[in-house]
Scaffold this active site. Structure first.
Site, PDB file in Angstrom:
ATOM      1  N   ASP A   1       0.814  -1.219   0.000  1.00 24.29           N
ATOM      2  CA  ASP A   1       0.000   0.000   0.000  1.00 24.29           C
ATOM      3  C   ASP A   1       0.848   1.270   0.000  1.00 24.29           C
ATOM      4  OD1 ASP A   1      -2.259  -1.718   0.299  1.00 24.29           O
ATOM      5  OD2 ASP A   1      -1.768  -1.853   2.423  1.00 24.29           O
TER       6      ASP A   1
ATOM      7  N   LYS B   1       1.987   2.021  -5.162  1.00 22.19           N
ATOM      8  CA  LYS B   1       2.679   1.479  -6.338  1.00 22.19           C
ATOM      9  C   LYS B   1       1.886   1.717  -7.616  1.00 22.19           C
ATOM     10  CE  LYS B   1       3.067  -2.674  -4.531  1.00 22.19           C
ATOM     11  NZ  LYS B   1       2.865  -2.472  -3.103  1.00 22.19           N
TER      12      LYS B   1
ATOM     13  N   GLY C   1      -4.048  -4.920  -4.674  1.00 18.84           N
ATOM     14  CA  GLY C   1      -5.078  -4.001  -5.122  1.00 18.84           C
ATOM     15  C   GLY C   1      -4.421  -2.755  -5.679  1.00 18.84           C
ATOM     16  N   HIS C   2      -4.510  -2.572  -6.976  1.00 15.18           N
ATOM     17  CA  HIS C   2      -3.900  -1.397  -7.605  1.00 15.18           C
ATOM     18  C   HIS C   2      -4.985  -0.549  -8.246  1.00 15.18           C
ATOM     19  CE1 HIS C   2       0.251  -3.560  -8.004  1.00 15.18           C
ATOM     20  NE2 HIS C   2      -0.056  -3.238  -6.768  1.00 15.18           N
TER      21      HIS C   2
ATOM     22  N   GLN D   1       2.286  -6.247  -3.004  1.00 13.90           N
ATOM     23  CA  GLN D   1       2.587  -6.241  -1.564  1.00 13.90           C
ATOM     24  C   GLN D   1       3.859  -5.424  -1.280  1.00 13.90           C
ATOM     25  OE1 GLN D   1       1.864  -9.827  -2.793  1.00 13.90           O
ATOM     26  NE2 GLN D   1      -0.180  -9.013  -2.682  1.00 13.90           N
TER      27      GLN D   1
HETATM   28  P1  IMP Z   1      -2.356 -13.012   2.122  1.00 14.02           P
HETATM   29  O1  IMP Z   1      -1.415 -12.475   1.108  1.00 14.02           O
HETATM   30  O2  IMP Z   1      -3.811 -12.881   1.710  1.00 14.02           O
HETATM   31  O3  IMP Z   1      -2.013 -14.411   2.540  1.00 14.02           O
HETATM   32  O4  IMP Z   1      -2.229 -12.112   3.447  1.00 14.02           O
HETATM   33  C1  IMP Z   1      -1.060 -12.144   4.248  1.00 14.02           C
HETATM   34  C2  IMP Z   1      -0.729 -10.757   4.776  1.00 14.02           C
HETATM   35  O5  IMP Z   1      -0.345  -9.920   3.697  1.00 14.02           O
HETATM   36  C3  IMP Z   1      -1.890 -10.044   5.476  1.00 14.02           C
HETATM   37  O6  IMP Z   1      -1.362  -9.267   6.531  1.00 14.02           O
HETATM   38  C4  IMP Z   1      -2.437  -9.149   4.386  1.00 14.02           C
HETATM   39  O7  IMP Z   1      -3.117  -8.023   4.934  1.00 14.02           O
HETATM   40  C5  IMP Z   1      -1.147  -8.743   3.681  1.00 14.02           C
HETATM   41  N1  IMP Z   1      -1.366  -8.359   2.285  1.00 14.02           N
HETATM   42  C6  IMP Z   1      -1.591  -9.172   1.233  1.00 14.02           C
HETATM   43  N2  IMP Z   1      -1.697  -8.452   0.095  1.00 14.02           N
HETATM   44  C7  IMP Z   1      -1.529  -7.168   0.435  1.00 14.02           C
HETATM   45  C8  IMP Z   1      -1.486  -5.951  -0.323  1.00 14.02           C
HETATM   46  O8  IMP Z   1      -1.620  -5.912  -1.551  1.00 14.02           O
HETATM   47  N3  IMP Z   1      -1.261  -4.812   0.394  1.00 14.02           N
HETATM   48  C9  IMP Z   1      -1.051  -4.840   1.738  1.00 14.02           C
HETATM   49  N4  IMP Z   1      -1.074  -5.940   2.472  1.00 14.02           N
HETATM   50  C10 IMP Z   1      -1.307  -7.097   1.834  1.00 14.02           C
END
Ligand code: IMP
Length: 430
Positions: A13, A16, A40-41, A224
């Site tokens: 977040d 990007k 999420g972009h 991420q």
């Molecule tokens: P997962 O990727 O759904 O397994 O989530 C694992 C961790 O990564 C959690 O803390 C999510 O909130 C975080 N996370 C996954 N994708 C994103 C992203 O695009 N932005 C911020 N945090 C993310």
């Protein structure tokens, strides 16, 4: 020719979307190399808002090749719905503009179900995931029981792969009190979705290597952030893929020597969603103010993000593990109007000063941030397009950030608008 990798240098977040969009205009090929539809972009182009989770940002720009690499876990049903949604917004998507690695593993409905069951069943196991099946899908990849894109092309192979996966999943589901998987339904659903995915299947490693040899510019789009990296992040409160820049090579099949510039995206303060350590977190009204001013709500899950001061220790660390050549500093305008600002420059642990985040969870939890205070600025920095537009204290803040993280600012983003960007170094310059 320059190939650029973009990685988030905090917990995701960082903003990007805008930077990747800005760079994708100058690139020929845009490739995703890890993660899945947990990202999420948001892109705003000529007033139209595009929301992407799985597809590379280049997809909205005509004449670009978008690539989903083998490092990504691909939910085929989500893929089809994201494509349909974009087509509804007038975006043209064809096998010439989108290619998906044949060796990318699939996310199945049972992965999402397992992810959510784990998150709700047991507070000890809770990570705060996006619930999209990312972790279970990567588990199956390293457990050698994934169904991969290429498997969809041959029915006998598909059946074999499904049976192999179900040996594991049915045993696991029994332990969790879930029904066994409906094999015939899963197979029928996979057969039904297969043609829509296979349309885009390609030997991506070959396409990218040819593009590189042909002098094309490749932009590797990370999702991420480095602190969510499976190896170097705040384990176990991380995502299940390598997020750092080295993954751009293994997640697409291009050699590491083909990467010319690593751009780290850094927000001028810190946020994280989900559980896990966050030394510089502010649970007071300052944290609240950062969240409100920065609109810090998750794009995928809508969850409120935790906020804190800029943590230079963490960014220094992520710049090192990703080999960042320059950063794009975003959301500086959120700091407008604070009388004083703080930057975390180190941690105190049991009377000792640390210049990095320790690995052991108990030590991480006991780290207290050591702050340096800087004067803030009352003027608005929003929309600034040159250094001359910035107040002197804002420039001092940026310079101090550079000094503390040991990495120069290549780009400064001062609003969500693409032109509100101060360019210092062009990552694509030869
Ligand atoms: P997962 O990727 O759904 O397994 O989530 C694992 C961790 O990564 C959690 O803390 C999510 O909130 C975080 N996370 C996954 N994708 C994103 C992203 O695009 N932005 C911020 N945090 C993310």
């Amino acid at each position: 020719m320059a190939n650029v990798v973009v990685v988030g240098a905090q917990w995701g977040d960082e903003g990007k979307g805008k930077i990747v969009d800005w760079l994708s205009e100058r690139a020929d090929v845009i490739a995703r190399f890890q993660g899945g539809h947990n990202a999420g972009h948001t892109l705003v182009i000529d007033g139209t808002v595009f929301k992407l989770s799985l597809l590379p940002s280049g997809i909205v720009r005509p004449g670009k090749l978008s690539v989903i690499g083998n490092g990504v876990v691909l939910d085929p049903w989500h893929l089809v719905s994201e494509i349909e949604k974009l087509r509804g917004q007038g975006v043209e998507i064809t096998p010439e503009t989108l290619m998906i690695a044949e060796n990318a593993p699939l996310i199945l409905p049972i992965h999402g179900e397992l992810d959510r069951a784990r998150e709700s069943a047991n507070s000890i196991a809770k990570i705060g995931t996006t619930g999209r099946g990312i972790g279970p899908a990567y588990e199956d990849k390293v457990g050698r029981r994934s169904i991969r894109v290429a498997d969809l092309a041959d029915d006998a192979t598909l059946e074999l792969r499904v049976d192999r996966a179900l040996v594991h999943h049915d045993a696991l589901r029994k332990g969790l009190g879930l029904e066994p998987v409906d094999r015939d339904r899963l197979l029928a659903d996979l057969r039904a979705i297969a043609p829509a995915v296979l349309d885009y299947a390609a030997p991506v490693w070959k396409v990218l290597n040819e593009a590189r040899r042909g002098g094309k510019r490749i932009l590797f789009e990370g999702a991420q952030g480095a602190l969510l990296d499976i190896d170097f992040g705040t384990y176990p409160y991380v995502t299940s893929s390598n997020v750092i820049a080295g993954q751009a090579a293994t997640g697409t099949g291009i050699g590491p020597g083909s990467i010319d510039f690593v751009l780290g995206i850094v927000k001028a303060y810190t946020t994280r969603v989900g559980e896990g350590p966050f030394p510089a977190e502010l649970t007071d009204e300052i944290g609240q103010r950062l969240g409100e001013r920065g609109h810090e709500f998750g794009t995928v899950t809508g969850r409120k993000r935790r906020c804190g001061w800029f943590d230079a220790v963490l960014v220094r660390q992520t710049c090192a593990t990703s080999g960042v050549n320059g950063i794009a500093l975003t959301k500086l305008d959120v700091l407008d109007g604070f009388e004083t600002l703080k930057i975390c420059t180190g941690y105190e642990l049991d009377g000792e000063m640390l210049d990095h985040l320790p690995t052991a969870a108990d030590r991480q939890a006991r780290c207290t941030p050591v702050y340096e205070e800087m004067p803030g600025w009352s003027e608005s920095t929003e929309g600034a397009r040159s250094w001359a537009d910035l107040p002197a204290n804002a420039i001092k803040y940026v310079r101090r950030v550079e000094e503390l993280i040991g990495c120069p600012v290549a780009l400064l983003s001062t609003s969500p608008e693409r032109d509100d960007t101060i360019l210092v170094t062009d990552p694509f310059a030869d």
